[in-house]
Structure formats: C-alpha cells, structure tokens
Design a protein around this motif. Structure first.
Motif, short mmCIF file in Angstrom:
data_model
loop_
_atom_site.label_atom_id
_atom_site.label_comp_id
_atom_site.label_asym_id
_atom_site.label_seq_id
_atom_site.Cartn_x
_atom_site.Cartn_y
_atom_site.Cartn_z
N THR A 199 -7.70 -0.25 2.78
CA THR A 199 -7.35 1.16 2.57
C THR A 199 -8.06 1.81 1.40
OG1 THR A 199 -5.47 0.55 1.16
CG2 THR A 199 -5.04 0.77 3.53
N ASP A 200 -9.05 1.12 0.83
CA ASP A 200 -9.69 1.63 -0.39
C ASP A 200 -8.67 1.89 -1.48
OD1 ASP A 200 -12.17 1.49 0.78
OD2 ASP A 200 -12.22 3.60 1.37
N CYS A 201 -7.65 1.07 -1.51
CA CYS A 201 -6.66 1.05 -2.59
C CYS A 201 -5.72 2.25 -2.62
CB CYS A 201 -7.33 0.95 -3.96
SG CYS A 201 -8.64 -0.26 -4.05
N LYS A 202 -5.66 3.00 -1.52
CA LYS A 202 -4.79 4.17 -1.50
C LYS A 202 -4.14 4.26 -0.13
CE LYS A 202 -4.62 9.10 -2.68
NZ LYS A 202 -5.41 10.26 -3.14
N ALA A 203 -2.78 4.20 -0.10
CA ALA A 203 -2.10 4.20 1.19
C ALA A 203 -0.63 4.55 1.06
CB ALA A 203 -2.24 2.83 1.85
N LYS A 204 -0.08 5.02 2.17
CA LYS A 204 1.36 5.21 2.33
C LYS A 204 1.79 4.13 3.34
CE LYS A 204 1.48 9.29 0.10
NZ LYS A 204 2.25 9.55 -1.14
N VAL A 205 2.54 3.16 2.87
CA VAL A 205 2.76 1.95 3.65
C VAL A 205 4.19 1.85 4.18
CG1 VAL A 205 2.62 -0.58 3.62
CG2 VAL A 205 1.10 0.78 2.17
N ALA A 206 4.28 1.42 5.44
CA ALA A 206 5.55 1.01 6.02
C ALA A 206 5.59 -0.51 6.01
CB ALA A 206 5.68 1.53 7.45
N VAL A 207 6.67 -1.09 5.52
CA VAL A 207 6.84 -2.54 5.46
C VAL A 207 7.83 -2.95 6.54
CG1 VAL A 207 7.63 -4.47 4.07
CG2 VAL A 207 6.31 -2.63 3.00
N LEU A 208 7.38 -3.83 7.44
CA LEU A 208 8.26 -4.38 8.46
C LEU A 208 8.73 -5.76 7.98
CD1 LEU A 208 6.32 -3.49 11.74
CD2 LEU A 208 7.97 -2.12 10.45
N LEU A 209 9.99 -5.88 7.69
CA LEU A 209 10.54 -7.12 7.14
C LEU A 209 10.87 -8.12 8.24
CD1 LEU A 209 13.00 -5.50 4.57
CD2 LEU A 209 10.71 -6.39 4.11
N GLY A 210 11.02 -9.38 7.85
CA GLY A 210 11.41 -10.42 8.78
C GLY A 210 12.91 -10.58 8.84
N PRO A 211 13.40 -11.61 9.55
CA PRO A 211 14.84 -11.85 9.65
C PRO A 211 15.43 -12.14 8.28
CG PRO A 211 13.60 -13.17 11.24
CD PRO A 211 12.60 -12.59 10.30
N SER A 212 16.64 -11.70 8.07
CA SER A 212 17.31 -11.96 6.79
C SER A 212 17.83 -13.39 6.75
CB SER A 212 18.47 -10.99 6.59
OG SER A 212 19.43 -11.15 7.62
N GLY A 213 18.07 -13.87 5.54
CA GLY A 213 18.70 -15.18 5.39
C GLY A 213 17.75 -16.34 5.31
N ASN A 214 16.46 -16.09 5.06
CA ASN A 214 15.55 -17.22 4.88
C ASN A 214 14.51 -16.90 3.82
OD1 ASN A 214 12.79 -16.51 6.24
ND2 ASN A 214 14.34 -15.82 7.71
N ASN A 215 13.96 -17.94 3.23
CA ASN A 215 13.06 -17.75 2.08
C ASN A 215 11.69 -17.24 2.50
OD1 ASN A 215 12.40 -20.36 3.24
ND2 ASN A 215 11.30 -20.85 1.36
N VAL A 216 11.37 -17.32 3.78
CA VAL A 216 10.08 -16.79 4.24
C VAL A 216 10.06 -15.27 4.10
CG1 VAL A 216 8.40 -16.75 6.10
CG2 VAL A 216 9.95 -18.69 5.89
N THR A 217 11.08 -14.62 4.63
CA THR A 217 11.19 -13.17 4.52
C THR A 217 11.22 -12.73 3.06
OG1 THR A 217 12.33 -12.91 6.64
CG2 THR A 217 12.66 -11.17 5.01
N ASP A 218 12.06 -13.40 2.28
CA ASP A 218 12.23 -13.02 0.87
C ASP A 218 10.91 -13.16 0.11
OD1 ASP A 218 14.87 -12.63 1.48
OD2 ASP A 218 15.56 -14.53 0.60
N ASP A 234 -1.95 3.37 -6.45
CA ASP A 234 -2.10 4.41 -5.42
C ASP A 234 -1.67 3.94 -4.04
OD1 ASP A 234 -3.07 6.34 -7.20
OD2 ASP A 234 -5.12 5.58 -7.04
N ILE A 235 -1.07 2.76 -3.98
CA ILE A 235 -0.45 2.32 -2.73
C ILE A 235 1.06 2.50 -2.88
CG2 ILE A 235 0.04 0.34 -1.25
CD1 ILE A 235 -2.73 -0.70 -1.84
N GLU A 236 1.63 3.31 -2.00
CA GLU A 236 3.05 3.64 -2.08
C GLU A 236 3.78 3.10 -0.86
OE1 GLU A 236 6.01 7.57 -2.08
OE2 GLU A 236 3.83 7.83 -2.13
N ILE A 237 4.84 2.37 -1.10
CA ILE A 237 5.70 1.89 -0.01
C ILE A 237 6.72 2.98 0.29
CG2 ILE A 237 7.38 0.15 0.69
CD1 ILE A 237 5.92 -1.80 -1.22
N ASP A 265 0.06 5.63 6.72
CA ASP A 265 -1.29 5.31 7.18
C ASP A 265 -1.61 3.82 7.03
OD1 ASP A 265 -1.54 5.16 4.43
OD2 ASP A 265 -2.96 6.82 4.26
N ALA A 266 -0.55 3.01 6.82
CA ALA A 266 -0.74 1.56 6.76
C ALA A 266 0.58 0.87 7.05
CB ALA A 266 -1.27 1.13 5.40
N VAL A 267 0.48 -0.31 7.65
CA VAL A 267 1.66 -1.12 7.97
C VAL A 267 1.44 -2.53 7.46
CG1 VAL A 267 3.05 -2.17 9.80
CG2 VAL A 267 2.33 0.23 10.01
#
Length: 364
Positions: A199-218, A234-237, A265-267
C-alpha cells in the motif's frame, strides 16, 4: 541469503522506507524494497513445500524422567492424532497427510480422529484414543482452553502429549510435553510489513479476525496491530470483525464492512479462507481486489497463492502445516533421553507478487 535473513531484510527495508516517506515524502515510489536481495520479499525457496523445520525454541525443558513416562520404541508404537477441524480445509488436509506420512516413515501406527471443530467431541475423541491404548498423543487443539479433562486422562495413563499449531494454556511437562507451531505474533508483524509494502505505507484497513479462544487469533491480531502502531503511522485500522476462518463469513463480513466503511482500501485476514472470501466481496462491490483494495492473509494455500499470480491478491505469510517429521523427530529425541523445550517454533515462508508464480507449486 537464508530465508530468515531475507525476511529480516524485507522488514527493515519496509520500515526504513516508510519512515522516510512519512517524514518528508522523499521517495516517489513510497514503500519499496529497493536495493535488497531478490528474495527479500519473502520467497521461501524449497522450504515452503518441505516439512516444517525448527526455527528455534523457548521455555523450560522436559525429559522422560521429568514427565514421568516409560520409554517407548516409536517403531511399532500406536500414536493417536486428534485433528481439530475437517480435512476439507487445505491446512488441515496437509497437516493430517504430513502426520500420516511421517508415522509410516517411522514405522508407527497412526490412529486419526477429527473433532469437526467441536471441543466436546475432541475431548471424547482423545478419551477414545486413550481407551485404545495409544502410546503417545498428538493434538491439534480446537481451542487453547478446555482440554483439561482429556489431558488429565492422558497424564493418568502416562501418555505424553504433543500439541501442534495451537498452544494450550495448560502446564508444559505436566499436562503436555511440548507445543510445535508458528510464532503467531511474528506472523502478524510480517503481515503488517507486507501490507505496508503493498500500500506504499498508507491505507485504511479492515481486519478480519479468526475464531476466538485460541492463541493463533490472539497472536496474529496482536502482532499486526502492534507493528502498524509502532512503524506505520499512515496505516489506519478502521474496522475489526471476526470471520471465523471461513471463506463464506469472510465474504459476508467484508461486504458489510465495505458498505459501512467505503474508504477501506486494504484487508488483513486471519487466514487465506477469510482473505479469499474478502476477494469475492470486493469483486461483488465493483472494485478490483489486489488493486483498489489490497489483500494480505496468513496460511499459504494454493488458491490464495494463485490469486497473487492473477494480480487479485497481494501477499500471503505462510503458516507451514507439515508438522509430521518434526513431531516424530521430537518424540524420538524425547524417548532417547533428550531435553525437549516447551515451545518448538517452525520456519514459515512468504508469497508475494515477486515469487508467487515460481513458488506456487509449493503451496498446500
């Protein structure tokens, strides 16, 4: 240049160039990988297709005497494997195959069960394996918590337990022998670096999380967010929501987030399945995945790597599922009297537009 050194070069280069760009806008190309090794964007060479190899270890060690079990000859042993999820998932299929192949090579009899992502069933599966007098257990936990009764049952029968790909919150060298898997925080950090590169260091990001309750997601969430906060101002979640490691949920959640946050503009996706679902949602929204909306995820499945080759995806941080040889090597060392560390961390590669076509055959 070795794979670990390549990743280190890539990370430091991305951070340095982003910092310079943010400070003065001095680089026309933004966040690039100039002047580094051709593999610096992460190519894993032959290692991606090979069995997981140890990249290091940590924590206190454990021996047969410490654990309180008798010596067993792995050749001819009965080994129980409790798989957490259906093998319809590419990661799980590759993981199960790796255990089966390694057991065959070691001359062991592997008995496989599948919990279908249900914790009560996994507990029942483990108890059933113990009733079949398995000599040792390999568990891919459904959750990091909740296996206490099953682990206690194994302890009573003096059956050592190796956990893979998800770590349990129980006590090592007491409730289980060792954890073999990735550094999930590091995976999240590397995903942040890859997204910054895309993204050339600049983005509006959506974060898709994994299942809760495990250390992988965390771990993957923490690593990504901490790295973004520390290195990429300049990267904003702008949104975070779980998609439960599912392609269909990844598509549904991304569609909703794009509607409520059209500036996205980023996931960053917890795994490839979520990322591929996001790719479909982006297309349905009339946008071009990989260009209008960048996508970075973690796993290393063939579908995601092929999407990079097609220009619809931007990067995949590998999470190597081929644990089999390392599991049996660890058990062999254990029964030979060696000290086994609490955590055995494996090497993971990375796929980018620079190497995806060449390395696609190594995806799972």
């Amino acid at each position: 240049m070795k794979i670990r050194e390549s990743h280190s070069v890539f990370r430091s280069t991305a951070i340095r160039v982003c910092a310079i760009a943010a400070a003065g806008g001095l680089l026309l190309s933004g966040c690039t990988n100039e002047g580094s090794d051709p593999e610096a964007s992460g190519g894993s060479g032959g290692e991606a297709a090979q069995a997981a190899d140890s990249a290091g270890s940590s924590g206190p060690t454990c021996t047969m005497d410490d654990y309180g079990v008798d010596k067993v000859d792995i050749k001819g042993a009965k080994v129980g494997f409790s798989q957490s999820e259906p093998d319809s998932a590419s990661f799980r299929a590759a993981e199960t195959k790796s255990l089966k192949d390694a057991a065959k090579d070691a001359g062991a009899d592997l008995v496989v069960t599948n919990a279908n992502n249900e914790l009560p069933k996994q507990i029942s599966d483990i108890e059933n394996l113990l009733s079949q007098d398995v000599d040792m257990l390999v568990i891919a936990p459904v959750n990091s918590d909740g296996l206490d009764s099953a682990l206690n049952a194994a302890k009573k029968k003096k059956v050592p337990v190796v956990t893979i790909d998800r770590k349990v919150t129980n006590k090592s060298c007491d409730d289980y022998l060792t954890f073999i898997g990735s550094d999930f925080v590091k995976q999240g950090e590397r995903a942040a670096d890859a997204l910054a590169e895309a993204t050339d260091c600049k983005a509006k990001v959506a974060v898709l999380l994994g299942p809760s309750g495990n250390n992988v997601t965390d771990g993957r969430q923490k690593g990504f967010k901490d790295q973004v906060k520390a290195e990429y101002p300049d990267i904003e979640i702008v949104a975070e929501q779980t998609a439960n490691a599912s392609r269909s949920e990844g598509q549904e959640v991304t569609a909703q987030l794009l509607q409520s946050n059209p500036e996205i503009d980023a996931v960053y996706a917890f795994n490839d399945e979520e990322g591929l679902g996001a790719m479909a949602a982006i297309q349905e929204a009339g946008k071009e995945p990989g260009k209008d909306v960048k996508i970075v995820s973690i796993d290393g499945t063939k579908n995601a790597v092929d999407a990079i080759v097609a220009g619809k995806y931007n990067a995949v941080i590998e999470s190597n599922p081929r644990f089999g040889p390392l599991v049996f090597d660890t058990l062999s060392k254990f029964y030979s009297g060696e000290e086994i560390p609490e955590d055995i961390i494996i090497k993971d590669g990375e796929y980018t537009p620079d190497n995806a076509e060449e390395q696609a055959g190594q995806a799972f």
